[in-house]
Motif scaffolding. Structure first.
Motif, PDB file in Angstrom:
ATOM      1  N   GLY A  42       5.770 -10.275   2.558  1.00  0.00           N
ATOM      2  CA  GLY A  42       6.091  -9.490   3.701  1.00  0.00           C
ATOM      3  C   GLY A  42       5.915  -7.715   3.206  1.00  0.00           C
ATOM      4  N   VAL A  43       6.734  -7.578   2.324  1.00  0.00           N
ATOM      5  CA  VAL A  43       6.791  -6.217   1.575  1.00  0.00           C
ATOM      6  C   VAL A  43       5.453  -5.734   1.175  1.00  0.00           C
ATOM      7  CG1 VAL A  43       7.830  -4.667   0.011  1.00  0.00           C
ATOM      8  CG2 VAL A  43       9.217  -6.364   1.048  1.00  0.00           C
ATOM      9  N   ALA A  44       4.667  -6.303   0.739  1.00  0.00           N
ATOM     10  CA  ALA A  44       3.495  -5.888   0.149  1.00  0.00           C
ATOM     11  C   ALA A  44       2.425  -5.743   1.332  1.00  0.00           C
ATOM     12  CB  ALA A  44       2.788  -7.033  -0.807  1.00  0.00           C
ATOM     13  N   ARG A  45       2.517  -6.658   2.495  1.00  0.00           N
ATOM     14  CA  ARG A  45       1.695  -6.313   3.712  1.00  0.00           C
ATOM     15  C   ARG A  45       2.286  -5.214   4.297  1.00  0.00           C
ATOM     16  NH1 ARG A  45      -1.391  -9.975   6.048  1.00  0.00           N
ATOM     17  NH2 ARG A  45      -0.637 -11.675   4.781  1.00  0.00           N
ATOM     18  N   GLN A  46       3.412  -4.946   4.356  1.00  0.00           N
ATOM     19  CA  GLN A  46       3.964  -3.668   5.086  1.00  0.00           C
ATOM     20  C   GLN A  46       3.466  -2.413   4.296  1.00  0.00           C
ATOM     21  OE1 GLN A  46       5.652  -3.973   8.265  1.00  0.00           O
ATOM     22  NE2 GLN A  46       4.864  -1.850   8.331  1.00  0.00           N
ATOM     23  N   ILE A  47       3.609  -2.497   2.977  1.00  0.00           N
ATOM     24  CA  ILE A  47       3.193  -1.197   2.382  1.00  0.00           C
ATOM     25  C   ILE A  47       1.820  -1.222   2.568  1.00  0.00           C
ATOM     26  CG2 ILE A  47       2.647  -0.590  -0.272  1.00  0.00           C
ATOM     27  CD1 ILE A  47       5.200  -1.731  -1.086  1.00  0.00           C
ATOM     28  N   THR A  48       0.909  -2.059   2.443  1.00  0.00           N
ATOM     29  CA  THR A  48      -0.492  -1.874   2.730  1.00  0.00           C
ATOM     30  C   THR A  48      -0.766  -1.458   4.225  1.00  0.00           C
ATOM     31  OG1 THR A  48      -0.938  -3.345   1.256  1.00  0.00           O
ATOM     32  CG2 THR A  48      -2.632  -3.175   2.693  1.00  0.00           C
ATOM     33  N   LEU A  49      -0.130  -2.108   5.056  1.00  0.00           N
ATOM     34  CA  LEU A  49      -0.300  -1.294   6.450  1.00  0.00           C
ATOM     35  C   LEU A  49       0.205   0.146   6.835  1.00  0.00           C
ATOM     36  CD1 LEU A  49       0.967  -4.619   8.480  1.00  0.00           C
ATOM     37  CD2 LEU A  49      -1.381  -3.859   8.362  1.00  0.00           C
ATOM     38  N   ASP A  50       1.300   0.373   6.026  1.00  0.00           N
ATOM     39  CA  ASP A  50       1.808   1.841   6.251  1.00  0.00           C
ATOM     40  C   ASP A  50       1.198   2.848   5.374  1.00  0.00           C
ATOM     41  OD1 ASP A  50       3.598   0.728   7.834  1.00  0.00           O
ATOM     42  OD2 ASP A  50       5.486   0.663   6.516  1.00  0.00           O
ATOM     43  N   SER A  51       0.582   2.183   4.256  1.00  0.00           N
ATOM     44  CA  SER A  51      -0.287   3.348   3.458  1.00  0.00           C
ATOM     45  C   SER A  51      -1.782   3.755   4.119  1.00  0.00           C
ATOM     46  CB  SER A  51      -0.366   2.813   2.111  1.00  0.00           C
ATOM     47  OG  SER A  51      -1.103   3.381   1.271  1.00  0.00           O
ATOM     48  N   LYS A  52      -1.986   5.273   3.624  1.00  0.00           N
ATOM     49  CA  LYS A  52      -3.221   5.591   4.092  1.00  0.00           C
ATOM     50  C   LYS A  52      -3.884   5.479   2.801  1.00  0.00           C
ATOM     51  CE  LYS A  52      -1.465   8.878   7.445  1.00  0.00           C
ATOM     52  NZ  LYS A  52      -0.703  10.130   7.525  1.00  0.00           N
ATOM     53  N   MET A  53      -3.462   5.281   1.666  1.00  0.00           N
ATOM     54  CA  MET A  53      -4.436   5.204   0.446  1.00  0.00           C
ATOM     55  C   MET A  53      -4.429   3.727   0.258  1.00  0.00           C
ATOM     56  SD  MET A  53      -4.919   7.894  -0.642  1.00  0.00           S
ATOM     57  CE  MET A  53      -5.135   8.691   1.020  1.00  0.00           C
ATOM     58  N   ASP A  85       2.693   8.185  -0.650  1.00  0.00           N
ATOM     59  CA  ASP A  85       1.407   8.106  -0.064  1.00  0.00           C
ATOM     60  C   ASP A  85       0.807   9.336   0.143  1.00  0.00           C
ATOM     61  OD1 ASP A  85      -0.457   6.431   1.282  1.00  0.00           O
ATOM     62  OD2 ASP A  85       0.078   7.281   3.006  1.00  0.00           O
ATOM     63  N   PRO A  86       1.517  10.572   0.288  1.00  0.00           N
ATOM     64  CA  PRO A  86       0.710  11.730   0.436  1.00  0.00           C
ATOM     65  C   PRO A  86       0.176  12.454  -0.717  1.00  0.00           C
ATOM     66  CG  PRO A  86       2.713  11.708   1.691  1.00  0.00           C
ATOM     67  CD  PRO A  86       2.865  10.646   1.041  1.00  0.00           C
ATOM     68  N   ILE A  87       0.625  11.791  -1.911  1.00  0.00           N
ATOM     69  CA  ILE A  87       0.417  12.524  -3.125  1.00  0.00           C
ATOM     70  C   ILE A  87      -0.405  11.659  -4.387  1.00  0.00           C
ATOM     71  CG2 ILE A  87       2.673  13.891  -2.997  1.00  0.00           C
ATOM     72  CD1 ILE A  87       3.908  12.193  -5.001  1.00  0.00           C
ATOM     73  N   VAL A  88      -0.518  10.446  -3.787  1.00  0.00           N
ATOM     74  CA  VAL A  88      -1.342   9.535  -4.807  1.00  0.00           C
ATOM     75  C   VAL A  88      -2.490   9.311  -4.173  1.00  0.00           C
ATOM     76  CG1 VAL A  88       0.694   8.518  -5.764  1.00  0.00           C
ATOM     77  CG2 VAL A  88      -0.334   7.489  -3.788  1.00  0.00           C
TER      78      VAL A  88
END
Length: 132
Positions: free
Chosen positions: A54-65, A39-42
Protein backbone atom coordinates in the motif's frame (compact mmCIF):
# COMPACT_ATOMS: atom_id res chain seq x y z
CA UNK A 1 2.27 -2.93 -14.01
CA UNK A 2 2.75 0.78 -13.53
CA UNK A 3 0.01 2.96 -12.13
CA UNK A 4 1.19 5.81 -14.33
CA UNK A 5 0.52 6.63 -17.93
CA UNK A 6 3.09 5.86 -20.60
CA UNK A 7 4.15 9.53 -20.70
CA UNK A 8 5.88 9.13 -17.35
CA UNK A 9 8.15 6.30 -18.50
CA UNK A 10 11.63 7.28 -19.63
CA UNK A 11 14.57 5.26 -20.81
CA UNK A 12 18.06 6.02 -19.50
CA UNK A 13 19.17 7.45 -22.88
CA UNK A 14 16.12 9.76 -22.90
CA UNK A 15 16.91 10.90 -19.36
CA UNK A 16 20.57 11.53 -20.26
CA UNK A 17 19.51 13.53 -23.33
CA UNK A 18 17.14 15.64 -21.22
CA UNK A 19 19.71 16.24 -18.47
CA UNK A 20 22.69 16.94 -20.72
CA UNK A 21 25.82 17.17 -18.57
CA UNK A 22 23.88 17.28 -15.30
CA UNK A 23 24.02 14.22 -13.06
CA UNK A 24 21.00 11.94 -12.73
CA UNK A 25 19.64 12.18 -9.18
CA UNK A 26 17.81 9.48 -7.26
CA UNK A 27 16.93 9.01 -3.60
CA UNK A 28 15.24 6.18 -1.72
CA UNK A 29 11.86 6.67 -0.05
CA UNK A 30 10.42 4.37 2.61
CA UNK A 31 7.29 6.45 3.13
CA UNK A 32 4.89 8.56 1.10
CA UNK A 33 5.78 11.70 3.07
CA UNK A 34 9.48 11.35 2.23
CA UNK A 35 8.62 10.68 -1.42
CA UNK A 36 6.55 13.88 -1.50
CA UNK A 37 9.49 15.87 -0.12
CA UNK A 38 12.07 14.53 -2.56
CA UNK A 39 9.84 14.34 -5.65
CA UNK A 40 10.65 17.88 -6.92
CA UNK A 41 14.44 17.37 -6.73
CA UNK A 42 15.01 13.89 -8.16
CA UNK A 43 14.84 12.26 -11.57
CA UNK A 44 13.35 9.06 -10.18
CA UNK A 45 12.52 7.64 -6.75
CA UNK A 46 13.77 4.31 -5.49
CA UNK A 47 11.13 2.65 -3.30
CA UNK A 48 13.01 0.75 -0.59
CA UNK A 49 12.83 -2.96 0.03
CA UNK A 50 10.38 -4.19 2.65
CA UNK A 51 8.02 -1.28 1.95
CA UNK A 52 4.42 -2.46 2.27
CA UNK A 53 2.38 -2.82 -0.93
CA UNK A 54 0.00 0.00 0.00
CA UNK A 55 2.82 2.42 0.81
CA UNK A 56 4.65 1.64 -2.44
CA UNK A 57 1.42 2.13 -4.38
CA UNK A 58 0.78 5.48 -2.67
CA UNK A 59 4.36 6.67 -3.35
CA UNK A 60 3.89 5.81 -7.03
CA UNK A 61 0.51 7.55 -7.23
CA UNK A 62 1.76 10.69 -5.44
CA UNK A 63 5.04 11.00 -7.34
CA UNK A 64 5.45 12.92 -10.57
CA UNK A 65 8.76 11.10 -11.14
CA UNK A 66 9.09 7.39 -12.03
CA UNK A 67 9.34 5.01 -9.09
CA UNK A 68 11.71 2.03 -9.12
CA UNK A 69 10.97 -0.71 -6.59
CA UNK A 70 13.70 -2.67 -4.87
CA UNK A 71 11.50 -5.68 -4.27
CA UNK A 72 8.86 -3.26 -3.02
CA UNK A 73 5.79 -3.64 -5.19
CA UNK A 74 4.58 -4.34 -8.71
CA UNK A 75 2.77 -0.98 -8.42
CA UNK A 76 6.11 0.79 -9.00
CA UNK A 77 7.03 1.92 -12.51
CA UNK A 78 10.04 -0.41 -12.63
CA UNK A 79 11.89 -3.00 -10.57
CA UNK A 80 15.50 -3.65 -9.55
CA UNK A 81 16.57 -7.26 -9.21
CA UNK A 82 19.96 -8.46 -8.02
CA UNK A 83 21.74 -10.34 -10.82
CA UNK A 84 23.01 -13.00 -8.41
CA UNK A 85 19.43 -13.81 -7.38
CA UNK A 86 18.08 -14.01 -10.94
CA UNK A 87 20.94 -16.25 -12.12
CA UNK A 88 21.04 -18.50 -9.06
CA UNK A 89 24.43 -17.33 -7.79
CA UNK A 90 23.22 -16.20 -4.37
CA UNK A 91 22.89 -19.56 -2.65
CA UNK A 92 19.80 -21.28 -1.29
CA UNK A 93 18.02 -18.19 0.08
CA UNK A 94 15.80 -16.59 -2.53
CA UNK A 95 13.77 -13.44 -1.77
CA UNK A 96 10.04 -14.04 -2.25
CA UNK A 97 9.76 -11.51 -5.09
CA UNK A 98 12.53 -13.06 -7.21
CA UNK A 99 11.93 -15.47 -10.05
CA UNK A 100 15.08 -17.47 -10.72
CA UNK A 101 15.62 -17.86 -14.47
CA UNK A 102 18.70 -20.11 -14.30
CA UNK A 103 20.85 -21.99 -11.79
CA UNK A 104 24.23 -20.78 -12.98
CA UNK A 105 25.68 -21.34 -9.51
CA UNK A 106 25.24 -25.10 -9.90
CA UNK A 107 27.00 -25.05 -13.28
CA UNK A 108 29.93 -23.08 -11.85
CA UNK A 109 30.18 -25.40 -8.82
CA UNK A 110 30.20 -28.47 -11.07
CA UNK A 111 32.91 -26.98 -13.31
CA UNK A 112 35.08 -26.20 -10.27
CA UNK A 113 34.56 -29.70 -8.87
CA UNK A 114 35.59 -31.25 -12.21
CA UNK A 115 38.72 -29.11 -12.27
CA UNK A 116 39.59 -29.97 -8.66
CA UNK A 117 39.15 -33.71 -9.35
CA UNK A 118 41.53 -33.55 -12.33
CA UNK A 119 44.27 -31.64 -10.50
CA UNK A 120 45.06 -33.33 -7.17
CA UNK A 121 48.03 -32.38 -4.95
CA UNK A 122 51.19 -34.23 -5.96
CA UNK A 123 50.25 -34.54 -9.63
CA UNK A 124 52.71 -33.33 -12.22
CA UNK A 125 52.56 -29.71 -13.30
CA UNK A 126 51.34 -30.69 -16.77
CA UNK A 127 48.64 -28.43 -18.12
CA UNK A 128 45.11 -29.49 -17.26
CA UNK A 129 42.26 -28.57 -19.59
CA UNK A 130 38.64 -28.55 -18.46
CA UNK A 131 35.79 -28.04 -20.92
CA UNK A 132 32.64 -26.51 -19.49
Amino acid sequence: MSLHTRTKRLTVPQLVTMKGQQKIVSLTAYSSSIATLIDPIVDFILVGDSVAEGVARQITLDSKMPTIGIGASPACDGQVLVTEDVLGLGGAHLPRFVKRYADVGAVISEACAQFADRKKPGQSRARTRVTV
